[in-house]
Design a protein around this motif. Structure first.
Motif, PDB file in Angstrom:
ATOM      1  N   VAL A  87      46.998  44.976  46.201  1.00  0.00           N
ATOM      2  CA  VAL A  87      45.612  45.396  46.425  1.00  0.00           C
ATOM      3  C   VAL A  87      44.634  44.343  45.912  1.00  0.00           C
ATOM      4  O   VAL A  87      45.001  43.429  45.194  1.00  0.00           O
ATOM      5  CB  VAL A  87      45.330  46.760  45.732  1.00  0.00           C
ATOM      6  CG1 VAL A  87      46.183  47.868  46.327  1.00  0.00           C
ATOM      7  CG2 VAL A  87      45.553  46.679  44.231  1.00  0.00           C
ATOM      8  N   SER A  88      43.379  44.489  46.283  1.00  0.00           N
ATOM      9  CA  SER A  88      42.238  43.699  45.800  1.00  0.00           C
ATOM     10  C   SER A  88      42.386  42.198  46.005  1.00  0.00           C
ATOM     11  O   SER A  88      42.215  41.409  45.078  1.00  0.00           O
ATOM     12  CB  SER A  88      41.966  43.980  44.315  1.00  0.00           C
ATOM     13  OG  SER A  88      41.647  45.323  44.110  1.00  0.00           O
ATOM     14  N   PRO A  89      42.684  41.740  47.223  1.00  0.00           N
ATOM     15  CA  PRO A  89      42.850  40.298  47.431  1.00  0.00           C
ATOM     16  C   PRO A  89      41.536  39.536  47.281  1.00  0.00           C
ATOM     17  O   PRO A  89      40.467  40.038  47.591  1.00  0.00           O
ATOM     18  CB  PRO A  89      43.362  40.203  48.867  1.00  0.00           C
ATOM     19  CG  PRO A  89      42.859  41.436  49.532  1.00  0.00           C
ATOM     20  CD  PRO A  89      42.838  42.498  48.465  1.00  0.00           C
ATOM     21  N   GLN A 129      36.708  45.715  42.687  1.00  0.00           N
ATOM     22  CA  GLN A 129      37.260  44.361  42.781  1.00  0.00           C
ATOM     23  C   GLN A 129      37.367  43.793  41.373  1.00  0.00           C
ATOM     24  O   GLN A 129      36.429  43.215  40.856  1.00  0.00           O
ATOM     25  CB  GLN A 129      36.379  43.482  43.671  1.00  0.00           C
ATOM     26  CG  GLN A 129      36.918  42.101  43.910  1.00  0.00           C
ATOM     27  CD  GLN A 129      38.169  42.084  44.776  1.00  0.00           C
ATOM     28  OE1 GLN A 129      38.370  42.956  45.591  1.00  0.00           O
ATOM     29  NE2 GLN A 129      39.007  41.097  44.585  1.00  0.00           N
ATOM     30  N   GLY A 130      38.532  43.940  40.743  1.00  0.00           N
ATOM     31  CA  GLY A 130      38.722  43.533  39.357  1.00  0.00           C
ATOM     32  C   GLY A 130      39.198  42.116  39.173  1.00  0.00           C
ATOM     33  O   GLY A 130      39.741  41.792  38.127  1.00  0.00           O
ATOM     34  N   LEU A 131      39.024  41.266  40.187  1.00  0.00           N
ATOM     35  CA  LEU A 131      39.354  39.849  40.029  1.00  0.00           C
ATOM     36  C   LEU A 131      38.431  39.024  40.911  1.00  0.00           C
ATOM     37  O   LEU A 131      37.920  39.496  41.918  1.00  0.00           O
ATOM     38  CB  LEU A 131      40.825  39.573  40.357  1.00  0.00           C
ATOM     39  CG  LEU A 131      41.298  39.771  41.796  1.00  0.00           C
ATOM     40  CD1 LEU A 131      41.397  38.425  42.499  1.00  0.00           C
ATOM     41  CD2 LEU A 131      42.649  40.441  41.791  1.00  0.00           C
ATOM     42  N   TYR A 142      39.867  38.070  35.747  1.00  0.00           N
ATOM     43  CA  TYR A 142      40.416  39.386  36.053  1.00  0.00           C
ATOM     44  C   TYR A 142      40.247  40.325  34.870  1.00  0.00           C
ATOM     45  O   TYR A 142      40.010  39.897  33.740  1.00  0.00           O
ATOM     46  CB  TYR A 142      41.886  39.290  36.481  1.00  0.00           C
ATOM     47  CG  TYR A 142      42.860  38.892  35.392  1.00  0.00           C
ATOM     48  CD1 TYR A 142      43.565  39.858  34.676  1.00  0.00           C
ATOM     49  CD2 TYR A 142      43.090  37.562  35.097  1.00  0.00           C
ATOM     50  CE1 TYR A 142      44.469  39.501  33.689  1.00  0.00           C
ATOM     51  CE2 TYR A 142      43.999  37.202  34.118  1.00  0.00           C
ATOM     52  CZ  TYR A 142      44.685  38.174  33.415  1.00  0.00           C
ATOM     53  OH  TYR A 142      45.573  37.816  32.440  1.00  0.00           O
ATOM     54  N   ALA A 143      40.346  41.614  35.154  1.00  0.00           N
ATOM     55  CA  ALA A 143      40.231  42.648  34.128  1.00  0.00           C
ATOM     56  C   ALA A 143      41.583  42.825  33.451  1.00  0.00           C
ATOM     57  O   ALA A 143      42.590  43.056  34.114  1.00  0.00           O
ATOM     58  CB  ALA A 143      39.764  43.950  34.757  1.00  0.00           C
ATOM     59  N   MET A 192      33.663  41.783  38.090  1.00  0.00           N
ATOM     60  CA  MET A 192      32.997  40.542  37.713  1.00  0.00           C
ATOM     61  C   MET A 192      32.747  39.694  38.950  1.00  0.00           C
ATOM     62  O   MET A 192      33.395  39.862  39.963  1.00  0.00           O
ATOM     63  CB  MET A 192      33.842  39.759  36.693  1.00  0.00           C
ATOM     64  CG  MET A 192      35.102  39.114  37.227  1.00  0.00           C
ATOM     65  SD  MET A 192      36.471  40.200  37.702  1.00  0.00           S
ATOM     66  CE  MET A 192      36.803  41.125  36.265  1.00  0.00           C
ATOM     67  N   LYS A 193      31.775  38.783  38.824  1.00  0.00           N
ATOM     68  CA  LYS A 193      31.470  37.850  39.920  1.00  0.00           C
ATOM     69  C   LYS A 193      31.002  36.534  39.312  1.00  0.00           C
ATOM     70  O   LYS A 193      30.069  36.507  38.510  1.00  0.00           O
ATOM     71  CB  LYS A 193      30.387  38.443  40.829  1.00  0.00           C
ATOM     72  CG  LYS A 193      30.144  37.666  42.077  1.00  0.00           C
ATOM     73  CD  LYS A 193      31.318  37.786  43.016  1.00  0.00           C
ATOM     74  CE  LYS A 193      31.070  37.043  44.312  1.00  0.00           C
ATOM     75  NZ  LYS A 193      32.280  36.872  45.078  1.00  0.00           N
TER      76      LYS A 193
END
Length: 168
Positions: free
Chosen positions: A27-29, A75-77, A88-89, A123-124
């Motif tokens: 997930v989350s690519p 979106q954790g990365l 990442y988280a 994060m961003k």
């Protein structure tokens, strides 16, 4: 199980290509800036999370970390714009913080420093790859922080209800 697929757009006969092939949830690519690699989370049936990077040309997968935190649709990365770092988280016993994996020297360093009970889940990166905005949740409240590469935090928005994404 959740898998990751890509499709080349703009071609006459686009084909769908499966990138991840596992019996777990990928997930989350997040695309690398040069579009040659994907970073993503892999969750098993016990919800343990690991961070992987797949080089698309050679189809090589690398395990980066096995201590990440994946929170549903958040979106954790995020891949840094200069392509050298992945934020990442990371879960700790009493908090979730943002850490940064450096692709050049293969080190992981803390980037955010939440208090016990706080979760930095999204994060961003800024365009210069030296600063990022981070969404920090405490219970039902969320705040947005700007954090530079020295760990200096500046609060931008405090105690909002729901935060589901960030952009500069």
């Amino acid at each position: 199980k959740a898998q990751i697929f890509i499709e080349e757009v703009g071609t006459l006969n686009p084909t769908l290509r499966q990138v991840s092939m596992t019996n777990q949830h990928d997930v989350s690519p997040s695309w690398s800036p040069d579009s040659q690699s994907l970073a993503y989370f892999r969750r098993d049936d016990q919800n343990n999370c690991s961070l992987h990077v797949r080089e698309l040309i050679g189809n090589h997968e690398q395990l980066i970390a096995d201590d990440c935190m994946s929170a549903g649709f958040l979106q954790g990365l995020d891949w840094s714009p200069d392509g050298t770092k992945i934020a990442y988280a990371k879960k700790f016993p009493d908090r979730v913080a943002v850490v940064v994996y450096n692709l050049l020297d293969k080190t992981i360093k803390p980037y955010s420093f939440p208090n016990a009970g706080e979760k930095d889940l999204i994060m961003k990166w800024a365009r210069d790859s030296n600063e990022m905005i981070i969404g920090r949740s405490t219970g039902l409240n969320s705040s947005i922080y700007s954090v530079d590469n020295t760990g200096g935090e500046k609060i931008l928005v405090k105690n909002e209800n729901t935060l589901i994404g960030l952009a500069w």
